[in-house]
Scaffold this active site. Structure first.
Site, PDB file in Angstrom:
ATOM      1  N   GLY A  14       0.926  -1.184  -0.083  1.00 37.55           N
ATOM      2  CA  GLY A  14       0.064   0.084  -0.016  1.00 37.55           C
ATOM      3  C   GLY A  14       1.084   1.336  -0.121  1.00 37.55           C
ATOM      4  O   GLY A  14       2.198   1.452   0.049  1.00 37.55           O
ATOM      5  N   ASP A  15       0.178   2.315  -0.198  1.00 36.32           N
ATOM      6  CA  ASP A  15       0.957   3.706  -0.331  1.00 36.32           C
ATOM      7  C   ASP A  15       1.793   3.936  -1.005  1.00 36.32           C
ATOM      8  O   ASP A  15       2.771   4.734  -1.141  1.00 36.32           O
ATOM      9  CB  ASP A  15       1.361   3.963   1.214  1.00 36.32           C
ATOM     10  CG  ASP A  15       0.429   3.788   2.306  1.00 36.32           C
ATOM     11  OD1 ASP A  15      -0.896   4.241   2.034  1.00 36.32           O
ATOM     12  OD2 ASP A  15       0.865   3.502   3.364  1.00 36.32           O
ATOM     13  N   GLU A  16       1.822   3.221  -2.336  1.00 34.04           N
ATOM     14  CA  GLU A  16       2.801   3.405  -3.409  1.00 34.04           C
ATOM     15  C   GLU A  16       2.781   4.410  -4.234  1.00 34.04           C
ATOM     16  O   GLU A  16       3.621   4.958  -5.041  1.00 34.04           O
ATOM     17  CB  GLU A  16       2.667   2.123  -4.068  1.00 34.04           C
ATOM     18  CG  GLU A  16       2.827   0.697  -3.831  1.00 34.04           C
ATOM     19  CD  GLU A  16       1.503   0.289  -3.223  1.00 34.04           C
ATOM     20  OE1 GLU A  16       0.562   0.979  -3.038  1.00 34.04           O
ATOM     21  OE2 GLU A  16       1.540  -1.049  -3.037  1.00 34.04           O
ATOM     22  N   LYS A  18      -0.723   5.432  -5.561  1.00 30.97           N
ATOM     23  CA  LYS A  18      -1.772   5.146  -6.426  1.00 30.97           C
ATOM     24  C   LYS A  18      -2.471   6.331  -6.976  1.00 30.97           C
ATOM     25  O   LYS A  18      -2.934   6.576  -7.848  1.00 30.97           O
ATOM     26  CB  LYS A  18      -2.886   4.030  -5.881  1.00 30.97           C
ATOM     27  CG  LYS A  18      -1.876   2.820  -5.813  1.00 30.97           C
ATOM     28  CD  LYS A  18      -2.799   1.805  -5.030  1.00 30.97           C
ATOM     29  CE  LYS A  18      -2.909   1.898  -3.594  1.00 30.97           C
ATOM     30  NZ  LYS A  18      -1.973   1.934  -2.829  1.00 30.97           N
ATOM     31  N   ASN A  40      -9.959   2.608   4.862  1.00 32.11           N
ATOM     32  CA  ASN A  40      -8.399   2.168   5.034  1.00 32.11           C
ATOM     33  C   ASN A  40      -7.692   2.837   4.282  1.00 32.11           C
ATOM     34  O   ASN A  40      -6.591   2.872   4.690  1.00 32.11           O
ATOM     35  CB  ASN A  40      -8.412   0.742   5.363  1.00 32.11           C
ATOM     36  CG  ASN A  40      -9.073  -0.113   4.208  1.00 32.11           C
ATOM     37  OD1 ASN A  40      -9.604   0.381   3.400  1.00 32.11           O
ATOM     38  ND2 ASN A  40      -8.511  -1.248   4.182  1.00 32.11           N
ATOM     39  N   GLY A  42      -5.740   5.829   2.120  1.00 37.04           N
ATOM     40  CA  GLY A  42      -5.835   7.078   2.075  1.00 37.04           C
ATOM     41  C   GLY A  42      -4.741   7.530   0.625  1.00 37.04           C
ATOM     42  O   GLY A  42      -3.659   7.131   0.644  1.00 37.04           O
ATOM     43  N   HIS A  43      -5.518   8.041  -0.124  1.00 32.16           N
ATOM     44  CA  HIS A  43      -4.869   8.267  -1.454  1.00 32.16           C
ATOM     45  C   HIS A  43      -4.442   9.893  -1.538  1.00 32.16           C
ATOM     46  O   HIS A  43      -5.501  10.649  -1.651  1.00 32.16           O
ATOM     47  CB  HIS A  43      -5.753   7.852  -2.553  1.00 32.16           C
ATOM     48  CG  HIS A  43      -5.833   6.242  -2.483  1.00 32.16           C
ATOM     49  ND1 HIS A  43      -6.589   5.660  -3.492  1.00 32.16           N
ATOM     50  CD2 HIS A  43      -5.472   5.384  -1.684  1.00 32.16           C
ATOM     51  CE1 HIS A  43      -6.364   4.291  -3.327  1.00 32.16           C
ATOM     52  NE2 HIS A  43      -5.490   4.368  -2.324  1.00 32.16           N
ATOM     53  N   GLN A 225      -4.985  -0.099  -1.078  1.00 29.66           N
ATOM     54  CA  GLN A 225      -3.988  -1.102  -0.631  1.00 29.66           C
ATOM     55  C   GLN A 225      -3.088  -1.508  -1.350  1.00 29.66           C
ATOM     56  O   GLN A 225      -2.677  -0.809  -2.731  1.00 29.66           O
ATOM     57  CB  GLN A 225      -4.759  -2.337   0.133  1.00 29.66           C
ATOM     58  CG  GLN A 225      -5.634  -1.754   1.427  1.00 29.66           C
ATOM     59  CD  GLN A 225      -6.851  -1.287   1.192  1.00 29.66           C
ATOM     60  OE1 GLN A 225      -7.474  -1.822   0.364  1.00 29.66           O
ATOM     61  NE2 GLN A 225      -7.166  -0.100   1.592  1.00 29.66           N
ATOM     62  N   LYS A 305       3.425   5.961  12.038  1.00 32.86           N
ATOM     63  CA  LYS A 305       4.620   5.772  11.210  1.00 32.86           C
ATOM     64  C   LYS A 305       4.781   4.619  10.275  1.00 32.86           C
ATOM     65  O   LYS A 305       4.417   3.292  10.594  1.00 32.86           O
ATOM     66  CB  LYS A 305       5.856   5.222  12.250  1.00 32.86           C
ATOM     67  CG  LYS A 305       6.422   6.708  12.882  1.00 32.86           C
ATOM     68  CD  LYS A 305       7.630   6.146  13.663  1.00 32.86           C
ATOM     69  CE  LYS A 305       8.083   7.107  14.781  1.00 32.86           C
ATOM     70  NZ  LYS A 305       9.257   6.963  15.504  1.00 32.86           N
ATOM     71  N   ASP A 334      13.240   9.726  -5.910  1.00 28.27           N
ATOM     72  CA  ASP A 334      13.764  11.144  -5.267  1.00 28.27           C
ATOM     73  C   ASP A 334      14.139  10.957  -3.916  1.00 28.27           C
ATOM     74  O   ASP A 334      15.114  11.831  -3.228  1.00 28.27           O
ATOM     75  CB  ASP A 334      12.695  12.287  -5.528  1.00 28.27           C
ATOM     76  CG  ASP A 334      11.357  11.875  -5.031  1.00 28.27           C
ATOM     77  OD1 ASP A 334      10.731  11.082  -5.532  1.00 28.27           O
ATOM     78  OD2 ASP A 334      11.012  12.594  -4.169  1.00 28.27           O
TER      79      ASP A 334
END
Ligand code: GDP
Ligand code: IMO
Ligand code: MG
Length: 424
Positions: A14-16, A18, A40, A42-43, A225, A305, A334
């Site tokens: 997740g959190d890539e 998207k 669940n 967060g984008h 996700q 975290k 980066d």
């Protein structure tokens, strides 16, 4: 069948990035449709020096002329959906005109959130590290055939249905000694949200999407996700409760598999994970902390975290295989810019043997085997085409390409909409 549906999904935990990718490619589509998960997710989307975090609303909502669909595969918390919609309306986004919600999506009730907490607490040290948004209890009720669906809020006896499920949940909560008086207030809030959401378009979105396909409308399916949190193929039981891989787009939207064209797989140049569960390449040290701070790796939904670690090729290859990924998009390289050297996990040592796949029991000791490539020690966040990129960075990309046996098509070098380009 027309191959007219593309999919964006995450290839890690997740959190890539998207949300950013969907927002960037959205103008090529008529419809953006979320297919699973719930709040669940967060984008994050950034443009014009503003930052927006979406939880249930598809990441195409900022574009005029695009319809956003919340598919049947989601679980929806009406209270948080209302807040999300109101926030967007306050910034001038005409959400009502742009949004359609599936009547078959399941509801997250306040008691589902309480159950999520009760179950997690009971697990003690084995807890999943859930976002406590009620995801698992809501999906449990869906599969257990006790759930309430979005379409139910339009029925005259919805209140009676709600209180029947509520009292069933209260019985379970009592067994867990959950202080139910804490959620008394939320029932009223829930019905306020019901009244608010009733004004929106709630309909059979499978029919809507298949009609759109017949009429040559281009659709982008947005996943939430990541593949390693998939309930079937992820690091079970430390997973979410839905299919995050490409097949989930078909069941979560009601579109046939042979309408799918491109599958965009998004991955970070390193790995992160929020919550508990195995993470073979985790950097539980100063370097991990450095990456967390530099990459702003704190949960978009919970603020927790994020754990950080090196890129894991065997896990990435598994994810690419499961979804038939056709286009690879790398984000956040980066963040690694100032490092002297960078490691990439290309296999594991497991029970005395070298393997290049994820073993069944991820609780067992797995020792990652790394290769080391030189860092580029140069800010790449201002690069906008391949020619701008340092040689060492291109070497990093080509090394990954070799190990995944596929080219990387796009590189994202910062959170803003403008910080992305094709390598072709
Ligand atoms: P999602 O859940 O996959 O949509 O990803 P999140 O929004 O939870 O987390 C990704 C974070 O990285 C967000 O804060 C994005 O703004 C940010 N982000 C996305 N792409 C890049 C990138 O290429 N570089 C950097 N530095 N940040 C990025
Ligand atoms: P996006 O869409 C990262 C994680 C939680 C927990 C596990 C189960 O923003 O990439 P759940 O609340 O689903 O029962 O939690 O899954 N998790 C995520 N981690 N990004 C997400 O979504 C996540 N959604 C759930 O931290 O470990
Ligand atoms: Mg996220």
């Amino acid at each position: 069948m027309k191959r007219i549906v593309d999919i964006v999904l995450g290839l890690q935990w997740g959190d890539e990035g998207k949300g950013k990718i969907v927002d960037v490619i959205a103008p090529k589509y008529d419809i953006i449709a979320r297919f699973q998960g719930g709040p669940n997710a967060g984008h994050t989307i950034e443009f014009e020096n503003k930052r927006y975090v979406l939880h249930t609303i598809p990441s195409g909502i900022f574009h005029e002329g695009i319809t956003c669909v919340i598919g049947n595969g989601l679980v929806i918390d009406l209270i948080t959906l209302r807040e999300e919609i109101e926030r967007l309306i306050n910034t001038g986004i005409p959400v009502k005109e742009r949004l359609i919600i599936s009547d078959k999506a399941h509801l997250i009730l306040p008691t589902h959130k309480a159950l999520d907490s009760a179950y997690e607490q009971a697990k003690g040290s084995q807890k999943i590290g859930s976002t406590l948004r009620g995801i698992s209890p809501s999906y449990q009720d869906k599969i257990g055939r006790n759930g309430l669906r979005m379409g139910d809020i339009l029925l005259p006896d919805f209140e009676a249905r709600y209180y029947a499920v509520k009292s069933y949940h209260y019985k379970i909560l009592e067994q867990y000694h959950y202080p139910v008086e804490q959620i008394q207030e939320s029932h009223r809030k829930f019905f306020d949200a019901v009244a608010f959401i009733q004004q929106f378009r709630i309909q059979d979105t499978a029919l809507y999407l298949n009609n759109a396909i017949q009429n040559n409308k281009k659709i982008l399916a947005e996943g939430a996700q990541g593949s390693l949190l998939d309930v079937d193929f992820g690091s079970y039981p430390y997973v979410t409760s839905s299919n995050t891989t490409a097949a989930g787009a078909c069941t979560g939207l009601g579109i046939p598999p042979n309408t799918v064209n491109e599958v965009y797989g998004v991955f970070k140049a390193y790995c992160t994970r929020v919550g508990s569960g195995p993470f073979p390449t985790e950097l539980d040290n100063e370097l991990g902390e450095y990456i967390r701070i530099k990459g702003n790796e704190y949960g978009s939904t919970t603020g927790r975290k994020r754990r950080t670690g090196w890129l894991d090729i065997p896990a990435l290859n598994y994810a690419i295989m499961l979804s038939g990924v056709t286009q690879l998009i790398q984000t956040k390289a980066d963040v690694l810019s100032q490092l002297e050297e960078i490691q990439i996990c290309v296999g594991y040592l497991y029970q005395g043997k070298k393997i290049n796949y994820l073993p069944y029991n991820l609780q067992d000791k797995i020792t990652p085997e790394y290769i080391t490539v030189p860092g580029w020690k140069q800010d790449i966040s201002q690069c906008r085409n391949k020619a701008d990129l340092p040689e060492a960075f291109m070497n990093f990309i080509e090394t990954i390409s070799r190990y995944v046996n596929a080219p990387i098509q796009y590189i994202s070098v910062g959170p803003d909409r403008s910080q992305i380009f094709s390598l072709n």
